[in-house]
Design an enzyme around this catalytic site. Structure first.
Site, mmCIF file in Angstrom:
data_model
loop_
_atom_site.group_PDB
_atom_site.id
_atom_site.type_symbol
_atom_site.label_atom_id
_atom_site.label_comp_id
_atom_site.label_asym_id
_atom_site.label_seq_id
_atom_site.Cartn_x
_atom_site.Cartn_y
_atom_site.Cartn_z
ATOM 1 N N CYS B 86 29.398 61.782 28.049
ATOM 2 C CA CYS B 86 30.531 62.033 27.847
ATOM 3 C C CYS B 86 31.179 62.680 29.197
ATOM 4 O O CYS B 86 30.961 62.319 30.281
ATOM 5 C CB CYS B 86 31.125 62.329 26.720
ATOM 6 S SG CYS B 86 32.805 61.848 26.339
ATOM 7 N N HIS B 203 27.884 59.260 22.545
ATOM 8 C CA HIS B 203 27.259 60.488 22.055
ATOM 9 C C HIS B 203 25.943 60.551 21.346
ATOM 10 O O HIS B 203 26.138 60.257 20.188
ATOM 11 C CB HIS B 203 28.198 61.222 21.381
ATOM 12 C CG HIS B 203 29.281 61.628 22.087
ATOM 13 N ND1 HIS B 203 29.477 63.117 22.675
ATOM 14 C CD2 HIS B 203 30.585 61.418 22.373
ATOM 15 C CE1 HIS B 203 30.446 63.488 23.343
ATOM 16 N NE2 HIS B 203 31.394 62.240 23.127
ATOM 17 N N GLU B 205 23.876 62.525 20.835
ATOM 18 C CA GLU B 205 23.560 63.810 20.098
ATOM 19 C C GLU B 205 24.458 63.734 18.887
ATOM 20 O O GLU B 205 24.282 64.587 17.852
ATOM 21 C CB GLU B 205 23.848 65.207 20.902
ATOM 22 C CG GLU B 205 25.472 65.551 21.102
ATOM 23 C CD GLU B 205 26.319 64.548 21.623
ATOM 24 O OE1 GLU B 205 26.053 63.473 22.139
ATOM 25 O OE2 GLU B 205 27.471 65.003 22.119
#
Lengths: 81, 232
Positions: B86, B203, B205
């Site tokens: 990002c 994302h 994660e």
């Protein structure tokens, strides 16, 4: 000595913010506007002892290295004493 | 094996990245303040999401001048792994570690939702545990994710297999409605020519546990771990 730096999106790059502003301007009743493009404006205060050429060179470098992203933007420098 | 997560003023996904490395990758990880200049203790550096320097000037533009970035460029040049997510992707583009730029989303909205991305190259250090054509469900949360580069660069990316992820629909098809931000050629993530530097807008994660709606992100971290093991 003051440098004015104008940063604009390259003509080939779409400007959705400019389009939205254009739309709002049309809503105000301005029908004769064909396009609005948004840009950024910077004023850089430079040492008065610099020559115009030196001031321009510094401002051009700053515009190229920091103020504009050359992938998507153009810049223009004006020197005002 | 050691991971580092760089923290800039305004980073806000640093703890998510740290959590995933410590809990799911199961490896030691440090937060690295952006003023650090020595990265020699690390095998992989994560540049997390957020709003470094408040997104002033352009997203990622000012983070590029943080002291850690000089060390990061040397780190990447040595072939070590740099993973920008990002805002991290935006920073890597601004710093010239990846080609192109991330512009304002075409519809001007901040987009925060789960999207699908298709793995376009299954042979990178970040996708070896996946395969070409696999569709991953990952969240996006950004206002400047509209990838752009010139035609020559796009051809290079394509030819070198540097386009790693593209936005797609749940069946893996590319179309205008599955491209959330207007990104050129539906590009969601790219790597450098060598493959050790990856940047992506979604994302992974935030997609490593069922509780969060998807654990498709784990494959990316699993691939990276394998690549580090092979390199160390």
């Amino acid at each position: 000595m003051k440098a004015k730096v104008y940063v604009t999106l390259k003509p080939s790059v779409l400007d959705p913010q400019g389009k939205a502003i254009h739309h709002s301007v049309e809503l105000l009743g301005y029908q004769s506007i064909s396009d609005i493009r948004q840009g950024k404006y910077f004023e850089i205060a430079l040492d008065p002892a610099l020559s115009e050429a030196e001031a321009r060179q510094s401002a051009e470098q700053i515009a190229k290295d920091v103020l504009a992203n050359p992938v998507i933007e153009d810049y223009r420098v004006e020197i005002a004493s | 094996m050691k991971f580092g997560v760089v923290v800039f003023p305004g980073s806000n996904c640093d703890h998510d990245a740290y959590h995933v490395v410590s809990k799911h990758v199961g490896q030691p990880v440090d937060f690295i303040w952006h003023k650090e200049t020595d990265l020699s203790a690390y095998d992989a550096i994560l540049i997390p999401g957020g709003f470094s320097y408040g997104d002033y000037l352009r997203a990622g533009a000012l983070a590029r001048f943080s002291p850690v970035m000089t060390a990061l460029k040397d780190f990447a040049a040595k072939g070590k792994f740099v993973f920008g997510i990002c805002n991290g992707f935006q920073i890597l583009c601004e710093a010239g570690l990846l080609p192109g730029a991330l512009m304002r989303n075409a519809d001007l909205h901040f987009i925060c939702k789960h999207v699908h991305v298709r793995v376009e190259n299954g042979d990178t250090p970040y996708t070896s545990e996946s395969e070409k054509g696999r569709v991953l469900s990952l969240p996006v949360a950004h206002a400047e994710g509209n990838y752009f580069c010139d035609e020559v660069t796009l051809n290079d990316l394509e030819e070198n297999g540097q386009i790693v992820f593209r936005y797609c629909d749940p069946d893996g098809e590319l179309n205008a409605s599955s491209n959330p931000n207007g990104a050129l050629s539906s590009i969601a993530g790219i790597c450098n020519k060598e493959g050790n530097v990856l940047g992506m807008m979604p994302h992974p994660e935030r997609a490593c546990e069922e509780l969060l709606g998807s654990n498709d992100g784990r494959d990316i971290f699993r691939s990276l771990t394998k690549a580090i093991e092979a390199a160390v």
